[in-house]
Scaffold this motif. Sequence first.
Motif, PDB file in Angstrom:
ATOM      1  N   ARG A  10       0.831  -1.212   0.000  1.00 33.72           N
ATOM      2  CA  ARG A  10       0.000   0.000   0.000  1.00 33.72           C
ATOM      3  C   ARG A  10       0.865   1.261   0.000  1.00 33.72           C
ATOM      4  NH1 ARG A  10      -2.513   3.420  -1.581  1.00 33.72           N
ATOM      5  NH2 ARG A  10      -4.150   4.527  -0.533  1.00 33.72           N
ATOM      6  N   ILE A  11       1.923   1.247   0.809  1.00 34.11           N
ATOM      7  CA  ILE A  11       2.831   2.396   0.838  1.00 34.11           C
ATOM      8  C   ILE A  11       3.530   2.552  -0.514  1.00 34.11           C
ATOM      9  CG2 ILE A  11       4.954   3.314   1.864  1.00 34.11           C
ATOM     10  CD1 ILE A  11       4.029   1.988   4.522  1.00 34.11           C
ATOM     11  N   LEU A  12       3.924   1.441  -1.109  1.00 36.60           N
ATOM     12  CA  LEU A  12       4.571   1.510  -2.424  1.00 36.60           C
ATOM     13  C   LEU A  12       3.627   2.077  -3.479  1.00 36.60           C
ATOM     14  CD1 LEU A  12       7.006   0.945  -4.231  1.00 36.60           C
ATOM     15  CD2 LEU A  12       6.108  -1.370  -4.566  1.00 36.60           C
ATOM     16  N   LYS A  27      11.045  14.631  -1.805  1.00 37.51           N
ATOM     17  CA  LYS A  27      11.102  14.958  -0.378  1.00 37.51           C
ATOM     18  C   LYS A  27       9.696  15.173   0.192  1.00 37.51           C
ATOM     19  CE  LYS A  27      13.365  17.851   3.003  1.00 37.51           C
ATOM     20  NZ  LYS A  27      14.376  18.880   3.252  1.00 37.51           N
ATOM     21  N   ALA A  28       8.842  15.866  -0.541  1.00 35.95           N
ATOM     22  CA  ALA A  28       7.475  16.088  -0.078  1.00 35.95           C
ATOM     23  C   ALA A  28       6.692  14.772  -0.013  1.00 35.95           C
ATOM     24  CB  ALA A  28       6.759  17.087  -0.988  1.00 35.95           C
ATOM     25  N   ALA A  29       6.926  13.884  -0.973  1.00 37.85           N
ATOM     26  CA  ALA A  29       6.276  12.568  -0.956  1.00 37.85           C
ATOM     27  C   ALA A  29       6.735  11.778   0.261  1.00 37.85           C
ATOM     28  CB  ALA A  29       6.589  11.805  -2.239  1.00 37.85           C
ATOM     29  N   MET A  30       8.005  11.855   0.560  1.00 31.89           N
ATOM     30  CA  MET A  30       8.564  11.172   1.710  1.00 31.89           C
ATOM     31  C   MET A  30       7.883  11.627   2.996  1.00 31.89           C
ATOM     32  SD  MET A  30      12.078  11.967   3.696  1.00 31.89           S
ATOM     33  CE  MET A  30      11.388  13.570   3.923  1.00 31.89           C
ATOM     34  N   VAL A  31       7.719  12.918   3.144  1.00 38.20           N
ATOM     35  CA  VAL A  31       7.063  13.462   4.332  1.00 38.20           C
ATOM     36  C   VAL A  31       5.600  13.031   4.369  1.00 38.20           C
ATOM     37  CG1 VAL A  31       6.319  15.614   5.444  1.00 38.20           C
ATOM     38  CG2 VAL A  31       8.634  15.416   4.528  1.00 38.20           C
ATOM     39  N   GLU A  32       4.923  13.113   3.257  1.00 36.92           N
ATOM     40  CA  GLU A  32       3.514  12.720   3.157  1.00 36.92           C
ATOM     41  C   GLU A  32       3.301  11.262   3.567  1.00 36.92           C
ATOM     42  OE1 GLU A  32      -0.558  13.182   2.305  1.00 36.92           O
ATOM     43  OE2 GLU A  32       0.969  14.748   2.289  1.00 36.92           O
ATOM     44  N   LEU A  33       4.261  10.414   3.240  1.00 36.91           N
ATOM     45  CA  LEU A  33       4.155   8.984   3.537  1.00 36.91           C
ATOM     46  C   LEU A  33       4.648   8.622   4.930  1.00 36.91           C
ATOM     47  CD1 LEU A  33       5.328   7.752   0.060  1.00 36.91           C
ATOM     48  CD2 LEU A  33       3.032   7.492   1.007  1.00 36.91           C
ATOM     49  N   PHE A  44      13.717   2.167   0.876  1.00 42.93           N
ATOM     50  CA  PHE A  44      12.454   1.427   0.788  1.00 42.93           C
ATOM     51  C   PHE A  44      12.012   1.298  -0.671  1.00 42.93           C
ATOM     52  CE2 PHE A  44       7.842   1.893   0.255  1.00 42.93           C
ATOM     53  CZ  PHE A  44       7.363   0.772   0.919  1.00 42.93           C
ATOM     54  N   PHE A  45      11.958   2.411  -1.376  1.00 44.48           N
ATOM     55  CA  PHE A  45      11.457   2.435  -2.749  1.00 44.48           C
ATOM     56  C   PHE A  45      12.363   1.624  -3.678  1.00 44.48           C
ATOM     57  CE2 PHE A  45      10.380   4.072  -6.908  1.00 44.48           C
ATOM     58  CZ  PHE A  45       9.022   4.325  -6.824  1.00 44.48           C
ATOM     59  N   LYS A  46      13.673   1.842  -3.576  1.00 44.37           N
ATOM     60  CA  LYS A  46      14.608   1.149  -4.458  1.00 44.37           C
ATOM     61  C   LYS A  46      14.637  -0.349  -4.176  1.00 44.37           C
ATOM     62  CE  LYS A  46      19.232   1.270  -6.343  1.00 44.37           C
ATOM     63  NZ  LYS A  46      20.537   1.914  -6.332  1.00 44.37           N
ATOM     64  N   LYS A  47      14.538  -0.729  -2.913  1.00 42.19           N
ATOM     65  CA  LYS A  47      14.542  -2.147  -2.566  1.00 42.19           C
ATOM     66  C   LYS A  47      13.349  -2.866  -3.192  1.00 42.19           C
ATOM     67  CE  LYS A  47      14.510  -5.283   1.351  1.00 42.19           C
ATOM     68  NZ  LYS A  47      14.446  -5.398   2.812  1.00 42.19           N
ATOM     69  N   LEU A  48      12.214  -2.202  -3.239  1.00 37.16           N
ATOM     70  CA  LEU A  48      10.999  -2.831  -3.742  1.00 37.16           C
ATOM     71  C   LEU A  48      10.818  -2.717  -5.249  1.00 37.16           C
ATOM     72  CD1 LEU A  48       8.498  -1.880  -0.916  1.00 37.16           C
ATOM     73  CD2 LEU A  48       9.783  -3.983  -1.202  1.00 37.16           C
ATOM     74  N   THR A  49      11.404  -1.700  -5.861  1.00 33.43           N
ATOM     75  CA  THR A  49      11.188  -1.503  -7.294  1.00 33.43           C
ATOM     76  C   THR A  49      12.440  -1.707  -8.140  1.00 33.43           C
ATOM     77  OG1 THR A  49      11.681   0.865  -7.223  1.00 33.43           O
ATOM     78  CG2 THR A  49       9.376   0.205  -6.868  1.00 33.43           C
ATOM     79  N   GLY A  50      13.603  -1.589  -7.524  1.00 36.18           N
ATOM     80  CA  GLY A  50      14.849  -1.706  -8.262  1.00 36.18           C
ATOM     81  C   GLY A  50      15.364  -0.391  -8.817  1.00 36.18           C
ATOM     82  N   ILE A  51      14.591   0.684  -8.628  1.00 39.45           N
ATOM     83  CA  ILE A  51      15.020   2.010  -9.078  1.00 39.45           C
ATOM     84  C   ILE A  51      14.777   3.027  -7.968  1.00 39.45           C
ATOM     85  CG2 ILE A  51      14.615   1.596 -11.535  1.00 39.45           C
ATOM     86  CD1 ILE A  51      12.000   3.161 -11.228  1.00 39.45           C
ATOM     87  N   PRO A  52      15.595   4.076  -7.894  1.00 41.10           N
ATOM     88  CA  PRO A  52      15.374   5.098  -6.872  1.00 41.10           C
ATOM     89  C   PRO A  52      14.130   5.935  -7.189  1.00 41.10           C
ATOM     90  CG  PRO A  52      17.333   5.593  -8.178  1.00 41.10           C
ATOM     91  CD  PRO A  52      16.802   4.294  -8.668  1.00 41.10           C
ATOM     92  N   PRO A  53      13.508   6.508  -6.163  1.00 44.34           N
ATOM     93  CA  PRO A  53      12.294   7.283  -6.385  1.00 44.34           C
ATOM     94  C   PRO A  53      12.500   8.499  -7.289  1.00 44.34           C
ATOM     95  CG  PRO A  53      13.029   7.549  -4.120  1.00 44.34           C
ATOM     96  CD  PRO A  53      13.866   6.482  -4.737  1.00 44.34           C
ATOM     97  N   GLY A  54      13.669   9.106  -7.222  1.00 42.53           N
ATOM     98  CA  GLY A  54      13.945  10.258  -8.090  1.00 42.53           C
ATOM     99  C   GLY A  54      13.912   9.886  -9.562  1.00 42.53           C
ATOM    100  N   LYS A  55      14.487   8.734  -9.890  1.00 49.08           N
ATOM    101  CA  LYS A  55      14.468   8.278 -11.283  1.00 49.08           C
ATOM    102  C   LYS A  55      13.044   7.937 -11.706  1.00 49.08           C
ATOM    103  CE  LYS A  55      16.481   5.050 -14.541  1.00 49.08           C
ATOM    104  NZ  LYS A  55      17.411   3.932 -14.748  1.00 49.08           N
ATOM    105  N   PHE A  56      12.293   7.264 -10.839  1.00 48.10           N
ATOM    106  CA  PHE A  56      10.894   6.957 -11.138  1.00 48.10           C
ATOM    107  C   PHE A  56      10.123   8.248 -11.395  1.00 48.10           C
ATOM    108  CE2 PHE A  56       6.475   6.400  -9.885  1.00 48.10           C
ATOM    109  CZ  PHE A  56       6.122   5.258 -10.581  1.00 48.10           C
ATOM    110  N   HIS A  57      10.356   9.248 -10.554  1.00 46.06           N
ATOM    111  CA  HIS A  57       9.662  10.536 -10.676  1.00 46.06           C
ATOM    112  C   HIS A  57       9.998  11.218 -12.007  1.00 46.06           C
ATOM    113  CE1 HIS A  57       7.626  14.082  -9.288  1.00 46.06           C
ATOM    114  NE2 HIS A  57       8.717  14.812  -9.271  1.00 46.06           N
TER     115      HIS A  57
END
Length: 85
Positions: A10-12, A27-33, A44-57
Motif C-alpha cells: 500500500r505504501i509503495l 522529499k514532499a512525498a517522503m514526508v507525506e508517507l 524502501f522504494f529502491k529495494k521494492l522496485t529496483g530504481i530510486p524514487p527520483g528516477k521513477f519521478h
Amino acid sequence: MSPAKVIRERILVESMRLLSLVPISVKAAMVELGFGDQVAFTHFFKKLTGIPPGKFHRTRSHFIKGGCFIGLLKTINTKNRVLKG
C-alpha cells in the motif's frame, strides 16, 4: 499475505501515485508517507522496485499506462523484489 506485506504494498502504491500523478517532490512525498528521512524512503522504494524514487519521478511516463500501477506491480512481484519478509 501478511499484514506487513499488505502495508508495504500500500505504501509503495501510494508513493508511486504521489511521484507520478501529483506535482510533488520526492522529499514532499517522503514526508507525506511518514518517512523520517529521504535516505530511508529511497532505500524502501529502491529495494521494492529496483530504481530510486527520483528516477521513477523523472521517468514516470515510462512506467505508467493510464495511471495504473498494476502492471508495474506484477512485473516487480514477478522479479521477486517486492514484499519480501
